[in-house]
Design a protein around this motif. Structure first.
Motif: not given
Length: 394
Positions: A113-124
């Motif tokens: 879940p946290s990995t997907l959240a970071a990806a959706r938010a455009g993070k490195r």
């Protein structure tokens, strides 16, 4: 006149683990350009507070809800300004302005879940949680594309491929990817000799310092099988163009072969800080704390051999799951997590790990996996089946 680079705000998820520790070591070497802004751990409150004392993050997250009061009170008693958060707030933290870079090193499906959240938010996204790609590779890569995230894999093998294959133009001439494997602590042993190995023997990796689950995966070669599935998603490469070679020196981390006959390889000492420094500094190169590679000092030779799929069938099972597609990789991963846990608790033997995984795959044929809910259900069903089957394989 040159200007100083902006400070990169880094969230380290799985901060108390081995990869988290390596990431924090690299970050601490570059106070002028890197800052640990968020530290997250599962349940080890004392270790998390100790890290907060040293790195002074703005936020600290504990996954175990029952441990939240101890984290909050411990930070206050230490006189720290770090704000305590329960695990339920982690996704919002990594998606918000608390960080621009996320080291995703939470082990297992819990890190998805946290990995997907970071990806959706455009993070490195420095991706060390292989289950995110194994469980939901298509969804994660789509989320990263739509969110504008950049993914730098931190597994040494995929990081090596990333360094050799950094752009789409090079990818157009790709012939195959070759992942290297150390062979683990039981390289060269036949299947019969593996029946009596202990958890202590299985976690004693000859080259890498890792957690118990990942160490067992390395001993069974499931770790390499999961990496094959990861490579398929990360580099948009079909399984039939991904090979595995056992390389006991662990100096060549992977190779990339092109249609013109060229082969590029990335070499280095077996230390995760190199890959983390690549992820934190890319496209620049920054100091990692790892010394350069002296091939003569390492024995002056590089050996390679084919993996033994009879003694270590987990690698074959992973290739089969990748070929089946859909929910099969999620089923593979879930059954493996259950089987490895049972082995570490001495409920089953070492050879029961692949047997449990194969039994679960056979009982749950692959289905289309278009949503996270479908994948989560496949994960749940696989875990229930594997847990119920433990007694049969004890």
């Amino acid at each position: 006149m040159s200007t100083a680079p902006d400070i990169r705000e880094v969230a380290v998820l799985g901060a108390t683990g081995s990869i988290g520790g390596s990431a924090l070591d690299v970050i601490a070497r570059h106070p002028d350009r890197l800052r640990a802004s968020v530290l997250a751990a599962g349940r080890n409150v004392e270790a998390l507070i100790a890290l907060c004392r040293r790195h002074r993050p703005r936020h600290a997250v504990i996954g175990d809800a029952a441990a939240f009061p101890a984290l909050r009170d411990g930070l206050r008693a230490a006189g720290l300004d770090t704000r305590a958060h329960p695990g339920s707030e982690l996704d919002a933290l990594v998606a918000g302005d608390a960080c621009d870079t996320v080291v995703a090193a939470i082990v297992g499906a819990a890190g998805l879940p946290s990995t997907l959240a970071a990806a959706r938010a455009g993070k490195r996204l420095l991706l060390a949680n292989k289950e995110s790609l194994v469980l939901a590779g298509e969804l994660l890569m789509r989320a990263a594309h739509e969110g504008g995230a950049s993914i730098v894999p931190i597994d040494s093998e995929h990081n090596a491929i990333f360094q050799c294959l950094p752009d789409a133009h090079a990818h157009g001439g790709l012939r195959r990817i070759v992942l290297t494997a150390s062979g683990g602590p039981f390289r060269g042993r036949d299947r019969a000799s593996l029946a009596a190995v202990t958890p202590e023997q299985a976690v004693a990796h000859p080259k890498w310092s890792m957690g118990p689950k990942i160490s067992v995966d390395s001993a069974t070669l499931m770790n390499k099988g999961l990496e094959v599935i990861e490579a398929h998603h990360l580099f948009d490469t079909p399984g039939e163009r991904i090979d595995v070679l056992v390389h006991p020196q662990s100096l060549v981390h992977s190779l990339v072969e092109f249609v013109d006959g060229s082969t590029l390889a990335q070499l280095g000492l077996p230390d995760m800080r190199t890959a983390l420094a690549v992820g934190l500094g890319w496209p620049e190169r920054i100091e990692s704390g790892v010394s350069g590679l002296d091939l003569l000092a390492q024995g002056g030779r590089l050996d390679f051999e084919a993996p033994d799929l009879e003694a270590f069938p987990c690698l074959r099972l992973a290739f089969d799951a990748l070929a089946a597609g859909g929910t099969a990789p999620a089923t593979l991963n879930a059954a493996n997590e259950v089987a490895v846990s049972a082995f570490l608790q001495r409920q089953v033997g070492f050879l029961s790990i692949p047997a449990l995984v194969e039994d679960t795959l056979a009982a749950h044929p692959a289905a289309a996996a278009g949503t996270l809910d479908v994948l989560a259900e496949a994960d749940r069903q696989a875990r229930r089946h594997a847990e119920a089957a433990i007694a049969r394989f004890a």
